[in-house]
Design a protein around this motif. Structure first.
Motif, PDB file in Angstrom:
ATOM      1  N   THR A 258       0.849  -1.182   0.000  1.00 57.98           N
ATOM      2  CA  THR A 258       0.000   0.000   0.000  1.00 57.98           C
ATOM      3  C   THR A 258       0.880   1.225   0.000  1.00 57.98           C
ATOM      4  OG1 THR A 258      -0.082  -0.022   2.427  1.00 57.98           O
ATOM      5  CG2 THR A 258      -1.852  -1.137   1.253  1.00 57.98           C
TER       6      THR A 258
ATOM      7  N   SER B 183      -0.375   7.407   2.918  1.00 65.44           N
ATOM      8  CA  SER B 183      -1.732   7.896   3.109  1.00 65.44           C
ATOM      9  C   SER B 183      -2.026   9.007   2.118  1.00 65.44           C
ATOM     10  CB  SER B 183      -1.918   8.426   4.535  1.00 65.44           C
ATOM     11  OG  SER B 183      -1.740   7.397   5.460  1.00 65.44           O
ATOM     12  N   SER B 184      -3.259   8.945   1.563  1.00 61.27           N
ATOM     13  CA  SER B 184      -3.651   9.979   0.613  1.00 61.27           C
ATOM     14  C   SER B 184      -3.886  11.286   1.340  1.00 61.27           C
ATOM     15  CB  SER B 184      -4.935   9.556  -0.120  1.00 61.27           C
ATOM     16  OG  SER B 184      -5.995   9.408   0.799  1.00 61.27           O
TER      17      SER B 184
ATOM     18  N   LEU C   2      -7.346   6.646   3.651  1.00 59.08           N
ATOM     19  CA  LEU C   2      -6.981   5.455   2.893  1.00 59.08           C
ATOM     20  C   LEU C   2      -5.656   5.719   2.180  1.00 59.08           C
ATOM     21  CD1 LEU C   2     -10.422   4.508   1.274  1.00 59.08           C
ATOM     22  CD2 LEU C   2      -9.253   3.284   3.109  1.00 59.08           C
ATOM     23  N   PRO C   3      -4.852   4.687   1.917  1.00 55.68           N
ATOM     24  CA  PRO C   3      -3.590   4.905   1.200  1.00 55.68           C
ATOM     25  C   PRO C   3      -3.855   5.390  -0.223  1.00 55.68           C
ATOM     26  CG  PRO C   3      -4.068   2.567   1.384  1.00 55.68           C
ATOM     27  CD  PRO C   3      -5.066   3.262   2.251  1.00 55.68           C
ATOM     28  N   LYS C   4      -2.878   6.097  -0.787  1.00 59.20           N
ATOM     29  CA  LYS C   4      -3.029   6.598  -2.155  1.00 59.20           C
ATOM     30  C   LYS C   4      -3.272   5.457  -3.128  1.00 59.20           C
ATOM     31  CE  LYS C   4      -0.276  10.837  -1.761  1.00 59.20           C
ATOM     32  NZ  LYS C   4       0.925  11.555  -2.249  1.00 59.20           N
ATOM     33  N   SER C   5      -2.574   4.356  -2.941  1.00 63.40           N
ATOM     34  CA  SER C   5      -2.742   3.208  -3.826  1.00 63.40           C
ATOM     35  C   SER C   5      -2.643   1.919  -3.024  1.00 63.40           C
ATOM     36  CB  SER C   5      -1.694   3.225  -4.943  1.00 63.40           C
ATOM     37  OG  SER C   5      -0.390   3.118  -4.381  1.00 63.40           O
ATOM     38  N   THR C   6      -3.310   0.893  -3.529  1.00 59.92           N
ATOM     39  CA  THR C   6      -3.301  -0.422  -2.896  1.00 59.92           C
ATOM     40  C   THR C   6      -3.096  -1.466  -3.979  1.00 59.92           C
ATOM     41  OG1 THR C   6      -4.860   0.341  -1.200  1.00 59.92           O
ATOM     42  CG2 THR C   6      -4.591  -2.037  -1.441  1.00 59.92           C
TER      43      THR C   6
ATOM     44  N   LEU D  28     -10.276  -3.048   3.001  1.00 62.37           N
ATOM     45  CA  LEU D  28     -10.152  -1.598   3.173  1.00 62.37           C
ATOM     46  C   LEU D  28     -10.999  -1.174   4.363  1.00 62.37           C
ATOM     47  CD1 LEU D  28     -10.560  -0.436  -0.544  1.00 62.37           C
ATOM     48  CD2 LEU D  28      -8.421  -0.708   0.721  1.00 62.37           C
TER      49      LEU D  28
ATOM     50  N   ASN E 122     -10.839   2.854  -8.669  1.00 64.11           N
ATOM     51  CA  ASN E 122     -10.759   3.835  -7.595  1.00 64.11           C
ATOM     52  C   ASN E 122     -11.861   3.577  -6.575  1.00 64.11           C
ATOM     53  OD1 ASN E 122     -11.857   6.757  -6.569  1.00 64.11           O
ATOM     54  ND2 ASN E 122      -9.629   6.754  -6.741  1.00 64.11           N
TER      55      ASN E 122
ATOM     56  N   THR F 187      -8.678   5.488  -2.535  1.00 67.71           N
ATOM     57  CA  THR F 187      -7.473   4.714  -2.838  1.00 67.71           C
ATOM     58  C   THR F 187      -7.628   4.087  -4.209  1.00 67.71           C
ATOM     59  OG1 THR F 187      -5.980   2.942  -2.093  1.00 67.71           O
ATOM     60  CG2 THR F 187      -8.332   2.592  -1.740  1.00 67.71           C
TER      61      THR F 187
END
Length: 274
Positions: free
Chosen positions: A25, A28-29, A122-126, A136, A192, A208
């Motif tokens: 992950t 964080s966004s 939420l994380p920027k990407s997973t 999530l 997304n 995320t």
């Protein structure tokens, strides 16, 4: 051979690190702070809370009620002539619905005071492997409990993911639909994902980008490294064989030359005797 050993060890370390990063992950966004609206105000315990009924009126008798009960001025709650209700130090009991009106007017104005907190975005990407599971969690809490809805690419997640693979449950704070689980994950689940949080008239979200990698994605780099090691071993083997053969041929030439010199010396001795 020592160089080969070092190279193989480095490859093994690289493989281990690569396998550990197959599911990851991002950070964080980023997200802004929750913004109050005209009708909804956020309570922060221990901090002042101010509500103004009519900003354009400076001198008026204003009646304030909370959840249908009249508010009486006290050391902690102040009622000012500029139609402002001021709470010196807000506490949990101050959460509720506030209404105000002026004595000469029947029209009322309503405020909703709520408590809200988003512990982590939420994380920027997973990134997740196909056939694995995607989990999530929207780490949100509030009083009263906020409404949480999950969207995938702008559509309700229930419409995008088959219900047999989708599970929505409470998060650690007991907020309904706060956690989302997809098991097993399919390639079509990439997209997304947005956690939409609604608290009275306040809306906030955190997102995320989910990427689903092929189940064999982590295997290809490993096979590539193995192929490189095999090719390197073959090259080293051929090089060593040629080197040994070259040394062997040189040794044979030296022996032949030495034998020839001995024979010539022997012939010269025989001739001298004659």
């Amino acid at each position: 051979m020592k160089i080969l050993s070092v190279f193989i060890f480095s490859c093994i370390v690289g493989i281990c690190l690569g396998a550990g990063a197959s599911i990851s992950t991002g950070g964080s966004s980023s997200g802004g702070s929750v913004t109050e609206t005209e009708k909804t105000r956020l309570l922060k315990r221990g901090h002042p809370l101010s509500l103004t009924c009519s900003p354009n009126i400076t001198h008026a008798t204003t009646l304030w009620e909370k959840d249908g009960k009249e508010i009486i001025e006290s050391e902690r709650i102040k009622l000012f002539s500029n139609t402002t209700l001021y709470i010196v130090s807000a506490e949990e009991g101050d959460i509720g619905e506030y209404t105000c009106r002026h004595t000469n007017l029947l029209e009322t104005k309503t405020f909703v005071v709520v408590e809200f907190s988003l512990q982590k975005h939420l994380p920027k990407s997973t990134t997740v492997l196909e056939n694995d599971k995607l989990s999530l969690t929207c780490q949100v809490d509030g009083n009263p409990h906020p409404i949480v809805q999950w969207l995938k690419d702008g559509e309700p997640v229930q419409e995008s993911v088959n219900s047999s693979r989708l599970t929505l449950s409470e998060n650690e704070a007991g907020i309904s639909n706060g956690s989302l689980l997809i098991n097993p994950v399919m390639k079509s689940d990439s997209g997304n994902y947005l956690c939409l949080i609604t608290q009275s008239t306040i809306q906030f979200n955190t997102t995320t980008d989910v990427r689903v990698k092929d189940i064999y994605a982590a295997l290809w780099p490993f096979l590539g490294i193995v192929a490189e090691v095999i090719v390197l071993c073959i090259i080293i083997y051929i090089h060593e064989r040629r080197r040994i053969k070259k040394n062997f041929d040189a040794s044979d030439i030296d022996k032949i030359s030495e034998q020839k010199v001995k024979e010539e010396n022997k012939e010269n001795e025989v001739r001298q005797r004659k």
